[in-house]
Design a protein around this motif. Sequence first.
Motif, PDB file in Angstrom:
ATOM      1  N   GLU A   1      28.088  33.249 -60.398  1.00  0.00           N
ATOM      2  CA  GLU A   1      27.951  33.588 -61.978  1.00  0.00           C
ATOM      3  C   GLU A   1      27.417  34.747 -62.530  1.00  0.00           C
ATOM      4  O   GLU A   1      27.689  35.225 -63.411  1.00  0.00           O
ATOM      5  N   THR A   2      26.359  35.162 -62.012  1.00  0.00           N
ATOM      6  CA  THR A   2      25.729  36.591 -62.275  1.00  0.00           C
ATOM      7  C   THR A   2      26.606  37.791 -62.275  1.00  0.00           C
ATOM      8  O   THR A   2      27.034  38.670 -63.043  1.00  0.00           O
TER       9      THR A   2
ATOM     10  N   GLU B   1      29.870  37.553 -62.063  1.00  0.00           N
ATOM     11  CA  GLU B   1      30.920  37.166 -63.406  1.00  0.00           C
ATOM     12  C   GLU B   1      30.470  37.467 -64.928  1.00  0.00           C
ATOM     13  O   GLU B   1      31.365  38.066 -65.570  1.00  0.00           O
ATOM     14  N   ASN B   2      29.173  37.406 -65.052  1.00  0.00           N
ATOM     15  CA  ASN B   2      28.629  37.943 -66.372  1.00  0.00           C
ATOM     16  C   ASN B   2      28.118  39.409 -66.401  1.00  0.00           C
ATOM     17  O   ASN B   2      27.915  39.824 -67.401  1.00  0.00           O
TER      18      ASN B   2
ATOM     19  N   ARG C   1      30.431  45.295 -62.471  1.00  0.00           N
ATOM     20  CA  ARG C   1      31.385  44.101 -61.533  1.00  0.00           C
ATOM     21  C   ARG C   1      32.036  44.746 -60.704  1.00  0.00           C
ATOM     22  O   ARG C   1      32.379  44.401 -59.657  1.00  0.00           O
TER      23      ARG C   1
END
Lengths: 192, 189
Positions: A134-135, A137-138, A144
């Motif tokens: 999740e981290t 992804e954000n 990223r």
Amino acid sequence: MSENFTDRELVQRVQSGDKAAFDLLVIKYQHKIIKLVSRFVREPSDALDVTQDAFIKAYRALPNFRGDSAFYTWLYRIASNTAKNFLASQRRRLGDVAIDSDEVMSREEALGLDDVATPENILAKDEVQHTVFETIENLPDDLRTALTLREFDGLSYEEIAEVMECPVGTVRSRIFRAREAVSEKLRALSGE
Amino acid sequence: MAGNEQIKSQVSSFMDGEIEKDEVSLLCKRMANDQELREQWRDYHLIRDVLTQQLPEQSNVDLSARIQNALSDEPAFSAKTKTASTGLVKRLSGLAVAASVAILGVVVVLNTAVQPNGGETTILASNTPTSNAAVTQVAELSSGSVSTDQPMDPRLNKYLVDHSEYAVSASVHGILPYARIVGHPPVRK
């Protein structure tokens, strides 16, 4: 340069008397080795004991490690042999005990070959995985992309710099910042 | 980038093998004495293990303290240990190479000394009476059947002569051609 460079440096340091460098190798490979050993030894506490034994054996054998193979390949062999020896000794021990016909526990269960995934383990693992994904992804795109090119595709900093059309120093900084962001979330998860 | 951030960035680069060799030593010393840097190292590898699906079921386990504790009584290796063992290996390897070369030399000399017609060997045999005598003596002692006091069976002698000539003409290598020196000593009465 590659990950092998890191291992070589750490191994050389241990061979020259730096015991703390071995600690870094343990941290680096402990999960891989636990996962490997768990394929042989399904009882979680036994798997951890066998993993510990494997690392101790590796430490003692390290002066003879000449680097002909990668450190992990060498460690993998030690760990799988330690696990197999553990299983053999456990089978011998259980073989000496006559199994009563009333006992419904199968030999596999006696050997701890039942499912290792307890609800607590599954939950803890899921939480960690969820937090990491999740981290990531954000994260901002550039962080990223740099991190995933490194971790999923195994590209070197130079190759990532080429792909992302930026200097190597920028790649270095992006990967570090991405890791720091995920690491911060993991620390929050474990309450540190 | 602040000093501490720069060191943390080095930890990140080190796990990727993207750090200068001369920076490793100082960074490792820092990591040995700085719990925060070791936790950073652990977290970064945890992230990698998740992404590469290497996370075991016991994901919350950190064995490093247990292992460090178990190894606390183990002596640290010294550079001498490694050098001494590799030095011994090097010396033994050198000795093995020297021995191999010496053996090869002997074999080559023996082969080149033997000509297809066997003449050279005859010369060798006649020039080295002492060694021939010694070899004959050994043959006598070991077989117990050959004696210079007893007459040689002419058929056996012919067989040995034929055999040794065939062996040489067939280019049998090694020290075999010397066998005929042992095989058919002249029978003197």
